[in-house]
Design an enzyme around this catalytic site. Structure first.
Site, PDB file in Angstrom:
ATOM      1  N   HIS A  53       1.069  67.213  70.136  1.00 22.16           N
ATOM      2  CA  HIS A  53       1.289  68.558  70.660  1.00 22.16           C
ATOM      3  C   HIS A  53       0.555  69.515  69.724  1.00 22.16           C
ATOM      4  O   HIS A  53       0.330  69.187  68.548  1.00 22.16           O
ATOM      5  CB  HIS A  53       2.784  68.878  70.727  1.00 22.16           C
ATOM      6  CG  HIS A  53       3.481  68.113  71.819  1.00 22.16           C
ATOM      7  ND1 HIS A  53       4.402  67.140  71.578  1.00 22.16           N
ATOM      8  CD2 HIS A  53       3.360  68.193  73.174  1.00 22.16           C
ATOM      9  CE1 HIS A  53       4.825  66.637  72.729  1.00 22.16           C
ATOM     10  NE2 HIS A  53       4.208  67.263  73.714  1.00 22.16           N
ATOM     11  N   ASP A  56       2.240  70.073  66.492  1.00 18.98           N
ATOM     12  CA  ASP A  56       2.304  68.924  65.572  1.00 18.98           C
ATOM     13  C   ASP A  56       1.181  69.051  64.548  1.00 18.98           C
ATOM     14  O   ASP A  56       1.217  68.440  63.478  1.00 18.98           O
ATOM     15  CB  ASP A  56       2.095  67.588  66.312  1.00 18.98           C
ATOM     16  CG  ASP A  56       3.233  67.244  67.257  1.00 18.98           C
ATOM     17  OD1 ASP A  56       4.393  67.569  66.935  1.00 18.98           O
ATOM     18  OD2 ASP A  56       2.950  66.645  68.316  1.00 18.98           O
ATOM     19  N   HIS A 215       8.409  59.334  84.814  1.00 17.75           N
ATOM     20  CA  HIS A 215       8.299  60.518  85.666  1.00 17.75           C
ATOM     21  C   HIS A 215       8.128  60.111  87.134  1.00 17.75           C
ATOM     22  O   HIS A 215       8.706  60.734  88.030  1.00 17.75           O
ATOM     23  CB  HIS A 215       7.134  61.402  85.228  1.00 17.75           C
ATOM     24  CG  HIS A 215       7.291  61.975  83.849  1.00 17.75           C
ATOM     25  ND1 HIS A 215       6.337  62.782  83.261  1.00 17.75           N
ATOM     26  CD2 HIS A 215       8.276  61.852  82.928  1.00 17.75           C
ATOM     27  CE1 HIS A 215       6.751  63.136  82.049  1.00 17.75           C
ATOM     28  NE2 HIS A 215       7.911  62.577  81.828  1.00 17.75           N
ATOM     29  N   ASP A 252      12.819  57.543  78.511  1.00 20.28           N
ATOM     30  CA  ASP A 252      11.763  57.057  77.607  1.00 20.28           C
ATOM     31  C   ASP A 252      12.126  55.719  76.973  1.00 20.28           C
ATOM     32  O   ASP A 252      11.956  55.501  75.763  1.00 20.28           O
ATOM     33  CB  ASP A 252      11.449  58.099  76.513  1.00 20.28           C
ATOM     34  CG  ASP A 252      10.855  59.380  77.073  1.00 20.28           C
ATOM     35  OD1 ASP A 252      10.291  59.351  78.178  1.00 20.28           O
ATOM     36  OD2 ASP A 252      10.938  60.427  76.401  1.00 20.28           O
TER      37      ASP A 252
END
Ligand code: XUL
Ligand code: MN
Length: 347
Positions: A53, A56, A215, A252
């Site tokens: 990200h 990060d 997803h 996850d």
């Protein structure tokens, strides 16, 4: 396109995949590790690529000069460990300015902030030496349908993509769609929705998708078929392999641990369609169980990679003529048993 070989597969994970176990109902249950320790851990487990990200790498508060300095230092660290950045994803869902969305907020100043954040991710990606920006539009939706104009929101999502494409002529944008969380009603809830938007952007050749197994499952769809559809478009540029036990929160789970057959079908479609031969990476987006102790709270990454490689080996060695003969005979009960025996190692 010939089948992929095992050598075509390179693995990636994000620093958030080695985490402290906090969830919406409880605090951290494990110590954190610093980024350098996580990087070494990933390298030791056989990962060559890192997903980021934006924050990060560089805090959002950093000036442009600081951004260049900090991202440059990260690049040096990656180089010294023999690691490469796979993508940068703007974390556009935590800032107070994105409570109502960073792309579809009703406030134009907040939408401008979202675009600024996207452009910063492009700057960071350039310094890290990668050309992929992943867009997970977390807060682009509503809790009540009357809160936003969904037609205008569709255009705003397209405007966001165009702003990044126009900002950098080489950058590629990968939409990672998720149907259920954190908003009640998500815009572009599936890969198919995003793929339709791709062709309305200013440069469809530079817009594709990253598909996360969970997803697709949460949308009631089969992840292997979702991947097949994106492959047919020539637009499957990333995956987030993981698993999901039914229609719950985004779990996850380690790849293949809830449904091995569903995992095999994902691996099989990737192998048969040459995934990895043009630099596509096998990305994982998996989390250790909250109940796992600290010292081995990275094994879910190894386990996921091992499952992927074992299933890829199966996809490469399975008797395809027998498979085809069963199809030709329309003996689907026979095919069902054939696949089950392979998965049970009882062929
Ligand atoms: C959210 C999710 C994100 C994206 C990157 O469900 O999967 O971590 O992968 O922003
Ligand atoms: Mn993901």
């Amino acid at each position: 396109m010939p089948f992929s070989t095992l050598e075509d597969f390179h693995f990636s994970a994000g620093p958030w995949n080695i985490h402290t176990g906090a969830d919406p109902f409880g605090p951290e249950v494990r110590d954190d590790r610093d980024f350098a320790a996580k990087l070494k851990m990933l390298k030791d487990l056989g990962f060559d690529y890192v997903q980021f990200h934006d924050d990060d790498v560089v805090p959002d508060s950093a000036s442009q000069a600081e951004l260049e300095q900090i991202a440059g230092d990260m690049r040096k660290l990656l180089d010294s460990e023999g690691m490469t950045a796979e993508f940068v994803a703007p974390r556009i869902w935590e800032d107070p300015r994105t409570i109502d969305g960073a792309i579809t907020s009703n406030d134009p100043a907040e939408r401008a902030y979202g675009i600024r954040r996207g452009k910063r991710s492009v700057d960071i990606a350039n310094i890290l030496g990668c050309d992929r920006i992943v867009l997970w539009p977390a807060r682009e939706g509503t809790y009540i349908r009357e809160a936003k104009d969904a037609v205008a929101a569709s255009q705003q999502l397209c405007d966001f993509a165009n702003a990044l494409l126009e900002y950098d002529p080489k950058i590629r944008l990968l939409g990672e769609m998720k149907p259920n969380e954190p908003m009640d009603l998500m815009y572009l809830p599936t890969t198919g929705h995003f793929l339709a938007l791709v062709y309305k952007t200013v440069d469809p050749d530079r817009v594709g998708v990253l598909i996360e197994s969970a997803h697709a499952i949460l949308a009631g769809l089969d992840p292997a078929d979702e991947m097949a559809y994106a492959l047919w478009h020539g637009k499957l540029w990333g995956v987030h392999l993981n698993d999901q036990n039914g229609l719950k929160f985004d779990q996850d789970k380690a790849f293949g641990t809830a449904n091995l057959r569903r995992a095999f079908n994902q691996v099989d479609v990737l192998v048969r369609n040459g995934y990895g031969q043009n630099g596509e990476i096998i990305g994982l987006d998996v989390k250790a169980m909250r109940t796992q102790k600290f010292d081995r709270a990275h094994m879910h990454l190894k386990n996921s990679k091992d499952v992927f490689l074992a299933l890829a080996d199966l996809a490469l060695s399975i008797d395809r003529s027998e498979w085809q003969a069963l199809r030709d005979a329309r003996d689907y009960e026979g095919l069902d048993a054939f696949i089950m025996k392979q998965l049970m190692g009882r062929a």
